[in-house]
Motif scaffolding. Structure first.
Motif, short mmCIF file in Angstrom:
data_model
loop_
_atom_site.label_atom_id
_atom_site.label_comp_id
_atom_site.label_asym_id
_atom_site.label_seq_id
_atom_site.Cartn_x
_atom_site.Cartn_y
_atom_site.Cartn_z
N GLN A 112 33.06 29.04 38.85
CA GLN A 112 33.40 30.33 38.23
C GLN A 112 33.45 31.44 39.27
O GLN A 112 32.53 31.61 40.05
CB GLN A 112 32.33 30.65 37.18
CG GLN A 112 32.49 32.00 36.51
CD GLN A 112 31.36 32.29 35.54
OE1 GLN A 112 30.99 31.44 34.73
NE2 GLN A 112 30.78 33.46 35.62
N ARG B 240 29.90 39.62 41.01
CA ARG B 240 28.46 39.90 41.05
C ARG B 240 27.70 38.84 40.28
O ARG B 240 26.64 38.38 40.70
CB ARG B 240 28.16 41.27 40.39
CG ARG B 240 28.54 42.44 41.22
CD ARG B 240 28.46 43.75 40.43
NE ARG B 240 27.09 44.23 40.24
CZ ARG B 240 26.81 45.45 39.78
NH1 ARG B 240 27.78 46.29 39.46
NH2 ARG B 240 25.56 45.82 39.64
N THR B 241 28.23 38.50 39.13
CA THR B 241 27.62 37.49 38.26
C THR B 241 27.81 36.09 38.81
O THR B 241 26.88 35.29 38.88
CB THR B 241 28.32 37.56 36.88
OG1 THR B 241 28.02 38.80 36.27
CG2 THR B 241 27.89 36.42 35.99
N SER B 242 29.04 35.78 39.20
CA SER B 242 29.40 34.39 39.47
C SER B 242 28.71 33.81 40.70
O SER B 242 28.42 32.63 40.74
CB SER B 242 30.92 34.27 39.64
OG SER B 242 31.56 34.62 38.44
N LEU C 141 25.80 34.90 42.02
CA LEU C 141 24.36 35.19 42.08
C LEU C 141 23.53 33.92 42.30
O LEU C 141 22.58 33.93 43.07
CB LEU C 141 23.91 35.91 40.80
CG LEU C 141 22.42 36.25 40.73
CD1 LEU C 141 22.02 37.22 41.84
CD2 LEU C 141 22.06 36.84 39.36
N ARG D 194 30.33 49.69 36.54
CA ARG D 194 30.61 48.97 35.29
C ARG D 194 31.70 49.70 34.53
O ARG D 194 32.52 49.08 33.86
CB ARG D 194 29.33 48.89 34.44
CG ARG D 194 28.21 48.05 35.06
CD ARG D 194 28.67 46.65 35.37
NE ARG D 194 27.55 45.79 35.79
CZ ARG D 194 27.72 44.58 36.28
NH1 ARG D 194 28.93 44.07 36.46
NH2 ARG D 194 26.69 43.85 36.63
N ILE E 106 25.90 37.36 32.80
CA ILE E 106 25.20 36.22 33.41
C ILE E 106 26.21 35.08 33.54
O ILE E 106 27.03 34.87 32.66
CB ILE E 106 24.00 35.77 32.55
CG1 ILE E 106 22.98 36.91 32.42
CG2 ILE E 106 23.33 34.53 33.15
CD1 ILE E 106 21.74 36.54 31.60
N VAL F 176 15.72 39.30 37.21
CA VAL F 176 16.09 38.07 37.92
C VAL F 176 17.61 37.87 37.86
O VAL F 176 18.22 37.46 38.86
CB VAL F 176 15.33 36.87 37.30
CG1 VAL F 176 16.00 35.55 37.62
CG2 VAL F 176 13.87 36.87 37.78
N PHE F 177 18.22 38.16 36.74
CA PHE F 177 19.67 37.99 36.61
C PHE F 177 20.45 39.24 37.05
O PHE F 177 21.66 39.30 36.90
CB PHE F 177 20.05 37.62 35.17
CG PHE F 177 19.73 36.18 34.83
CD1 PHE F 177 20.35 35.14 35.54
CD2 PHE F 177 18.83 35.85 33.84
CE1 PHE F 177 20.06 33.81 35.24
CE2 PHE F 177 18.53 34.52 33.54
CZ PHE F 177 19.15 33.50 34.25
N GLN F 178 19.73 40.20 37.61
CA GLN F 178 20.34 41.41 38.17
C GLN F 178 21.28 42.10 37.19
O GLN F 178 22.39 42.52 37.56
CB GLN F 178 21.05 41.08 39.50
CG GLN F 178 20.08 40.51 40.52
CD GLN F 178 20.60 40.57 41.95
OE1 GLN F 178 21.61 41.20 42.23
NE2 GLN F 178 19.91 39.91 42.87
#
Lengths: 452, 452
Positions: free
Chosen positions: A210, A313-315, A317, A343, B203, B234-236
């Motif tokens: 992803q 940022r999500t993918s 981490l 955002r 996430i 933790v998941f920022q």
């Protein structure tokens, strides 16, 4: 079905040709696989398209397929498929060209699309090279650098580098890529092959790496439009409106050419293809019209950047937390939001592009076909930069089908393609149109495929 | 940090409490894991929350964590996490409650969110039960049926059945669910725990089973809002606007209550919770206002169905092609498009919901907090139907954060929650608000947690 002659070099066959021979029992999957392996052996040191290829595994699977009774053979029986190394395969490792994920251990899980291919009889052949996590435009920093199928000194494009090169070089007839910006279409253009990015969501993304939930799409490569039709049947791509039983007729059709807002980037090869394509289609009796998109569409450039920055940022981490130092600067930058994309900007990009999707569908539905550039120019020299995705990013974020047709040549004789684009969920139709326009461009565009 | 007393039954601890003890070295991860295993041993025959649990593996991992030097311990050091069995875990099988995927073989690959949890020190404890592919509202047809943490004769909700029940039953302090309709929030309400579905995309979804690309979202369970805060760090999860350092003050705040267009489905338990919550907040000094959403929002009911029907065609094609007969009727129906949902209807659902996302953001941003029902009522009797997702589907398709707060009781004394909902990418803020409102509802709502 009548019996066909098996060529002395089966690696030259398209997927449709090979499937017919193997389904009929005129050629064993094992013999076919051996032919492809010999082609790869001969070419691999120059092209370097494979991240993982285990001939013993390939031949074992081939023999399993040969043991299937003829009446139980699927439409892809025995057809070799190269799989971009960001897609999970139960019998092969998945390494993402990342030092974090170097492994010899199979993934034990098949991605959704791999399940479908296997259940239709495909021979999952090996894993093809990718830029790291399919997320950079920089070449392989951890693996051997892959070359263009037609020039060892040039990039095959990326991020689906090995899939584009292996299919273009006759090492496999089909391969899988992914596209987040231009990662399927650009290697298609550079390697002189058909490349199809269907509508976002039309093929399962389960089991794929992803990068961007909004943009990531599975891509398909072949050397003939019939092979894309075969794959679109296997993946059950279905438009609301059935595709006509007769071939698409260029004569009497209305075809739009859209330069898009990034046209100033087009090089001489793409400009030449552009004019030539208009001439070919006009000569065949089409009404060709250059149209401009509404000015709002220029926003897709910053929107695409904002979406990738926000979703990156999500993918990344997970990999970042696991082993930041082994992660490419680009992905580190995403996780740390170094571009400082808010955002708010990310949401504006979502909402702005969502608003224009139906606008695009309406514009495109006024034409029988729409063409747009696939890439800036022919494959650039050097292997460490895979080129520029500018001509693809908008279409990816629009979720529109995009299909590269090869046939044109650049100043150095390397292939250049143009792409059909169409409204969302008109995937069958875009393949249908490619079956007519493809052979036309291949015949008269000025670039000739060797080995066919 | 000062040293805390280790309780005689560490399974009673919240994640934040347990993490502090283990990071400080006041409790070993092994002792903690043994306590949880003993709780599970005592309760498993009644609750049946686990699809895979290997005590030897748990204890081996626990000892590995104990070997980490104190200064290198992560914020989740040693904290046990139950993982819904549609999420890939490298050391455990992933079976999706599907007879097609029955296996004892580890997945060898970690989902993106599991990588992040492990790298922060979490003890990935086991795989929790799910309805088949997290895609039915019918109970486990292939595995033992899971029970509500508070009544063995009632459903824990679904599809995140085991995650909701195991967290509610003190078998683990944290667990992971997923939500496509109401699969995280509903089990949260039924089991009396905090349940958080963050903004779509906040996430990573890499390595999760795919049902709907547009709706699927990872969900988080805990028994305290502080634990959700820990997970969101933790998941920022980061809002544009920093969360205030002082606690959210109910006094002087403006709080909206939104019944939504499905309110006629609300049962007596939810209606009672609704009135009680307004009273509690008013008494604490909030200005409470019931508001209606614009009429267009009623379209979310058919839109959600169209999105799931259209995307289900894609998502289940792999399993369908592999083994149609072993696939649940619902998923077979999706692939065969038995509801006859057109691509046009699917695209209208995409475009219609996309248009209303910023409208929702604007409405919600006028309030300090917004509350809405989590579920129709307390957990219904029987184990084979996991309940109704109606109160959640719209928020899932809106991509809005949704956070169930427990505290109320139904007519049979079982827990009922209400949910905070908020604009996209205000995840930190919604957790911040829950830290104040949660304890208030838990104290005065009428339902009391046993074992705490």
């Amino acid at each position: 079905m009548g019996s066909m002659t098996v060529p002395t070099e089966p690696w030259r066959l398209t997927a449709s040709e090979a499937a017919t021979l193997m389904r009929n029992g005129d050629m064993t999957v094992e013999d076919y696989a051996k032919s492809l392996l010999s082609r790869i052996k001969q070419r691999d040191s120059e092209v370097n398209a494979w991240a993982y290829l285990n001939p013993h595994l390939v031949l074992a699977r081939a023999r399993e397929l040969d043991a299937i009774a003829p009446e139980k053979r699927g439409p892809l029986h025995g057809v070799a498929v190269g799989v971009k190394d960001v897609i999970l395969t139960k019998d092969m490792p998945t390494q993402h060209n990342s030092p974090i994920f170097v492994s010899n251990q199979p993934s034990t899980v098949d991605a959704g699309n791999i399940m479908t291919l296997r259940a239709n009889g495909a021979l999952i052949f090996g894993k093809t090279t990718t830029t790291e996590f399919a997320a950079c435009s920089q070449g392989d920093v951890h693996q051997n650098l892959t070359s263009c199928a037609h020039d060892p000194g040039r990039t095959p494009g990326g991020s689906s580098s090995g899939s584009g090169a292996s299919c273009g070089d006759f090492q496999v007839p089909l391969s899988l890529g992914t596209q987040t910006g231009g990662s399927t279409i650009r290697p298609g253009s550079f390697n002189g092959i058909y490349a199809f990015k269907p509508t976002w969501g039309a093929i399962s993304r389960e089991g794929l790496a992803q990068y961007s939930m909004t943009c990531d799409t599975l891509g398909l490569y072949s050397r003939s439009p019939e092979d894309l039709e075969l794959l679109s049947q296997v993946f059950q791509l279905k438009d609301d409106k059935p595709v006509p039983s007769e071939p698409f007729s260029v004569k009497g059709s209305k075809i739009a050419f859209i330069k898009t807002h990034v046209w100033p980037k087009a090089g001489p090869g793409t400009k030449n293809a552009w004019e030539k394509a208009k001439d070919i289609l006009t000569k065949e009796g089409a009404t060709v019209e250059e149209i401009d998109l509404p000015e709002e569409f220029a926003n897709f450039v910053p929107w695409h950047e904002a979406v990738l920055a926000g979703e990156g940022r999500t993918s990344f981490l997970g990999a970042y937390t696991l082993s930041k130092d082994l992660l490419h600067d680009i992905m580190q930058g995403h996780v740390e939001n170094k571009k400082n994309v808010s955002r708010k900007a990310q949401l504006e990009a979502y909402d702005g592009s969502a608003k224009l999707r139906p606008v695009w569908d309406d514009i495109a539905s006024k034409y029988d076909a729409v063409l747009t550039p696939s890439a800036v120019d022919e494959a650039p020299k050097g292997l460490d930069n895979t080129g520029d995705a500018s001509f693809c990013s908008m279409w990816t974020l629009l979720h529109a089908p995009m299909l590269n047709i090869p046939g044109f040549a650049g100043e150095n004789g390397l292939p250049i393609g143009l792409s059909l684009v169409s409204p969302r969920y008109t995937d069958q139709n875009v393949v249908h149109v490619a079956k007519t326009i493809g052979p036309l461009f291949e015949k008269e565009g000025g670039w000739t495929r060797k080995n066919a």
